[in-house]
Write a protein that holds these residues in place. Sequence first.
Motif, mmCIF file in Angstrom:
data_model
loop_
_atom_site.group_PDB
_atom_site.id
_atom_site.type_symbol
_atom_site.label_atom_id
_atom_site.label_comp_id
_atom_site.label_asym_id
_atom_site.label_seq_id
_atom_site.Cartn_x
_atom_site.Cartn_y
_atom_site.Cartn_z
ATOM 1 N N GLY A 90 0.369 -0.972 -0.284
ATOM 2 C CA GLY A 90 -0.211 -0.486 -0.354
ATOM 3 C C GLY A 90 1.213 1.608 -0.053
ATOM 4 O O GLY A 90 0.623 2.082 0.513
ATOM 5 N N ALA A 91 2.172 1.282 -0.564
ATOM 6 C CA ALA A 91 2.883 1.839 -0.832
ATOM 7 C C ALA A 91 2.349 3.214 -1.834
ATOM 8 O O ALA A 91 2.005 2.903 -2.616
ATOM 9 C CB ALA A 91 4.415 2.030 -0.920
ATOM 10 N N PRO A 92 2.656 4.417 -0.775
ATOM 11 C CA PRO A 92 2.879 5.311 -0.162
ATOM 12 C C PRO A 92 2.037 5.366 1.110
ATOM 13 O O PRO A 92 0.956 5.343 1.130
ATOM 14 C CB PRO A 92 3.893 6.796 -0.203
ATOM 15 C CG PRO A 92 2.550 7.730 -1.445
ATOM 16 C CD PRO A 92 2.213 6.083 -2.300
ATOM 17 N N ALA A 93 2.967 4.939 2.744
ATOM 18 C CA ALA A 93 2.117 4.591 3.366
ATOM 19 C C ALA A 93 1.557 5.314 4.332
ATOM 20 O O ALA A 93 3.272 5.754 4.849
ATOM 21 C CB ALA A 93 1.828 2.887 3.967
ATOM 22 N N LEU A 94 0.749 5.811 5.800
ATOM 23 C CA LEU A 94 1.420 6.616 6.766
ATOM 24 C C LEU A 94 0.222 5.584 8.023
ATOM 25 O O LEU A 94 -0.501 5.273 7.606
ATOM 26 C CB LEU A 94 0.720 7.627 6.765
ATOM 27 C CG LEU A 94 -0.649 8.531 6.465
ATOM 28 C CD1 LEU A 94 -1.173 8.343 7.168
ATOM 29 C CD2 LEU A 94 -0.773 9.953 5.955
ATOM 30 N N MET A 95 1.209 6.208 9.014
ATOM 31 C CA MET A 95 0.003 5.424 9.740
ATOM 32 C C MET A 95 -0.354 6.734 11.004
ATOM 33 O O MET A 95 0.316 7.510 10.971
ATOM 34 C CB MET A 95 1.179 4.576 11.086
ATOM 35 C CG MET A 95 -0.291 3.950 12.233
ATOM 36 S SD MET A 95 1.135 2.603 12.885
ATOM 37 C CE MET A 95 0.481 1.409 12.557
#
Length: 172
Positions: free
Chosen positions: A145-150
Motif C-alpha cells: 500500500g505504498a506510500p503508506a502512513l499511520m
Amino acid sequence: MPETPSLPTLLATDGDGFVLDPEDLEAMRAERDHYEQPQAACIEALKIVQRRHGWVPDGAIPAVASALGLGVAEVEGVATFYSLIFRRPVGRHVILLCDSSSCFLCGFDALRAAVEERLAIGFGETTADGRFTLLPVCCLGACDGAPALMIDDDTFGPVAAGELDDLLEAYP
C-alpha cells in the motif's frame, strides 16, 4: 519460573515528582510476571507509561526500572532504541510517515511534501494546536500500500495527496 521480588505500590523517582499510577504499576507487574526474564516486559512497561502520559518522561525511566527489577541504563537503552517510544511530548495524534524503499519509490516525496504543507510542520514537529506530530518511520510493513502512513494505530495506504484532508479530519 523464578520467583520475582515484590513491588512497592507506588514508585517515586529521583526527586522530579514522577509517580507511577498504581494501575500502571500493577499492569507492569503482570507483564513482568508473564516472562522468565524481566527484560522481556520492558517495551510493554514503557508503552504503559506512554498510554497514560502520551510520552515517556525522563522520570519514568527509573520508575520502570524499579518496577521491573532492571537497571536504569537497561531501560533507557530500550526507550531510546525503539522509535515508537516517544521521549518528548507529542501531539494528540502521531502521524508516522513510512520512508522505506517501497514507499520512497511509490511517492513518498510527494506525500511528505503534501503532509508538511497541509500541517505546516516538518519531521519531529507538532502543529501549533497540539493536534498532530509528524515522524518518519523506516517501515510500516505496508509495502503493498505504498506510500503508506499511520495515524495513531491506524495504517493507510496507498495515500495520495488529495486524500489527506479527509484522512486528517477523522482525527480531531
